[in-house]
Enzyme design. Sequence first.
Site, PDB file in Angstrom:
ATOM      1  CG  HIS A  54      -1.751  -1.343   1.259  1.00 57.40           C
ATOM      2  ND1 HIS A  54      -3.035  -1.228   1.080  1.00 57.40           N
ATOM      3  CD2 HIS A  54      -1.425  -2.441   1.544  1.00 57.40           C
ATOM      4  CE1 HIS A  54      -3.522  -2.520   1.407  1.00 57.40           C
ATOM      5  NE2 HIS A  54      -2.670  -3.158   1.612  1.00 57.40           N
ATOM      6  CB  THR A  55       2.807   3.004  -2.771  1.00 59.13           C
ATOM      7  OG1 THR A  55       1.407   3.386  -3.401  1.00 59.13           O
ATOM      8  CG2 THR A  55       3.447   1.527  -3.199  1.00 59.13           C
ATOM      9  CB  CYS A  56      -1.091   5.528  -0.008  1.00 62.15           C
ATOM     10  SG  CYS A  56      -1.734   5.761  -1.783  1.00 62.15           S
ATOM     11  CG  PHE A  57      -1.446   4.111   3.913  1.00 61.19           C
ATOM     12  CD1 PHE A  57      -2.047   5.389   4.231  1.00 61.19           C
ATOM     13  CD2 PHE A  57      -2.400   3.291   3.252  1.00 61.19           C
ATOM     14  CE1 PHE A  57      -3.474   5.702   3.902  1.00 61.19           C
ATOM     15  CE2 PHE A  57      -3.684   3.794   2.647  1.00 61.19           C
ATOM     16  CZ  PHE A  57      -4.301   5.037   3.225  1.00 61.19           C
ATOM     17  CD1 TRP A  69      -7.618   1.494  -1.436  1.00 59.52           C
ATOM     18  CD2 TRP A  69      -6.146   3.120  -1.852  1.00 59.52           C
ATOM     19  NE1 TRP A  69      -7.892   2.807  -0.630  1.00 59.52           N
ATOM     20  CE2 TRP A  69      -7.014   3.651  -0.662  1.00 59.52           C
ATOM     21  CE3 TRP A  69      -4.987   4.166  -2.035  1.00 59.52           C
ATOM     22  CZ2 TRP A  69      -6.967   4.823  -0.135  1.00 59.52           C
ATOM     23  CZ3 TRP A  69      -4.785   5.190  -1.471  1.00 59.52           C
ATOM     24  CH2 TRP A  69      -5.694   5.597  -0.453  1.00 59.52           C
TER      25      TRP A  69
END
Length: 851
Positions: free
Chosen positions: A815-818, A851
């Site tokens: 989950h690259t966003c986090f 995601w």
Amino acid sequence: MKRQLEDYDDDDFFNDLDLFRMRKLDPNPNSIPIPTHLPDQIRPYSNYPPEPSASTSGSSLHDPDRIHFFVRLISNGKTLVLHGKPDDKVEVILEKIQTVTGIPVIEQRLIYQGRQLQSEYSLAECMIKNDAGLHLVGRMRSTEHPQVWQLVDTLVSTIYRLLKGETGFICKPVEAVLVVFLDMTAKRDIRVNNLASYLNIFQSLCAPSALVMLYLSPRRSNKELAEKSIRMFMSACKSGLQRPLFSLCAPVALEFCNLLSRSVAQDDPLYSLCRSSLGSMVEDVRVGRSSRNQDIFHNRMCMISFKDVFPFVTELANKLIEGSDINLLPSEVRDFAAFLRPIKAAIKDLPDFEGSIVVTMMYTLSCYDDEVKELYSILFQLLDKMGKCLEKVKGEMEMKQKEDDDWDQYLAILKEIHGIAKLYQGGEDVFWSHMKLADVSLRYLIVTYAKRGEDYKWITGHTDLLDFESRRHLVMLMLPEMKSEDEELHEMLIDRSQLLSESFNYISKAKPENLRGGLFMEFNNEEATGPGVLREWFFLVCQEIFNPQNALFIACPNDRRRFFPNPASKVDPLHLRYFKFAGRVIALALMHKIQVGIMFDRTFFLQLAGIDISLEDIKDADPYFYNSCKQILDMDPVIIDQDALGLTFVHEIEELGSMKVVELITDGKNIVVNSRNRKEYVELLIQHRFVTSVAKQVAKFAKGFADIVGDEKIQKLVFKTLEFEDHEGMLHGSENIISVDDWKAHTEYNGYMETDPQIYWFWKIVEEMTAEQRKVLLFFWTSLKHLPIEGFGGLASKLYIYKSNDSIGLLPSSHTCFYRICFPSYLSKEMMQQRLNIITQDHVGCSFGTW
């Protein structure tokens, strides 16, 4: 203080106010005595001559059978000095006034203590006291602005009655009348001349003096009413008037300040408010000359003298200098800056001023010589004070403790000191020599307290005193602020197979203000969205923009990571639009704090900063060209004068497969290069090769960058503020090999514990990876292939390893966003290594996150 305020009764207030008003309006003020019982701190007109003696004032002043009083004419502001016996009828007085003014008795209204006097009553019956002040309202309908005269007169008369002790219904009219007056001044269609007249009437009828006396009244209710009224006046001027009109209120604010400064302490809240309001009114006003050769501040009809403003600079400077710590409140620092601005402008407008003031010239200036000398003394006192304060900052930093809450004002104060120093020859050198001794403290203050929206251009010319962190912080303040996640973002849906062209369409066609707010990125037919996908897009699109195969940029021969514009980029008809697009993308990457693995060549960087290019600057861009130029400059003059090289002022370039000869100067092909002109020849070669040939490309890139940061001045300031290596660190990221220990120190766990075998295996495998494999794993995990210059500590958050419930047959997910990687409890190190080997292949790790 000669007399205590508690000994100053209401009769004193009333009588003194009468006298002040008469003195201000009488064309011959020497005929009016100054009250001797008035306390020093509330004698606003103490510059008038002393009270006349009995021998010069006339016997009538001391005749017990006569009453000496003053009648002010509302129509023209003049004052009559009249005498009468106690049993004289008011009608007799009206006839005397008719004889002097020509105003018929029938048109006269004589006002005393807010009441009209009836003609059949005597002076004794009307209780006219010796030295009393009366108002004559005559021909009111033909008087200019009669409604304003009547309003202000009613206001002052009401204050008279309050000072005499009348209460109840009187309190309401003061506020009500003032509101009506202020509403009249705040009309949208009000003319400048009318507003100036209204304010002049307000002063002519001594409304400021009356309100200040009411504020100084021993009665608490009077004081509160006066404070509320004065605050209302200041607030209405600021909120109800546009900037040019706002400054017209300066004379009234100045009168309030002068009256209060003689009566209350400097930290009195009402005085502070009036001083701040005055500062706001005069800070943008320029200096001019009156017909009487008196220097005054002009803003249409606003007239405030240099000498009116300078005492406030001195007052605040002295307060700053006093004591061991900074004593100024944030509002007082703003006032200090506000009052300094017109003072500095006035000095710069002097005919003697030629860029700076020579110290010896201070004694021969055409005007302001005393103030210029005093300001010079203030400069060194302030430098000494701030030097001690900055030393204290350094000491507390080293002790890792902070005792002072005033450090956030230091930068603003230093800016004003620097502004003063610039006025004097050698002043800037002195200022920066002091800052060099306190460079550690200065860096700390910038990183900790520099705020968006403030002006730090005074620092950017001396960024050599700063470090990377402080310079980067200043640049980030120049870039637009990101919108919050719940605000509307510029949305993009990109097909990976058309990455460059579709990104170009989305970015180049968007309005700059839409891009500044933030981006929402999504790849076509992929579920992943959010910051991680946006970081990936930045990295991938920059790789495409600077890919030499796309002909926009050329890689430096000695360092393929560095790029400069391609002179032959016009092979693509859209090349200039693509350069503008590239400028926008790079500005956005800096704004989003994303390292994209790209670096500029020095020649490109310097042009964006507006700095000339020298021979040493081209060394990396074209080593062969550099060596040739250096050889020409170093060659024996005798040999070069023999035309051994056979050079003329032309430059041969290859363009689209064919050679082209360009003359460097007019008729350059017929001018031979010799020992006398070879330096000029080399400079022209460099100029053509690295500037002229790519001028359009650089200009379009700069325009795209300026679209995002706001304008071209900010664009140049961004690059001037940074050192060349700083820009590399911000745009490319760290060049160090990824440290596994640093990685582990900034990673937390969810579902796993640090002592679990899977975590031990994971870090052991990462340690055994090649540098490129670690980059791919980092990219898979975070959408970043390049870390900030500080390493993992520079990321927006820590990284996370999550335990998933997936089958052990599945690969890890992210989950690259986090900054989150997830994997199940693999049964062995070999099994985990086999899975990680798959995702650390570059073509697999890219776009593998979800995601």
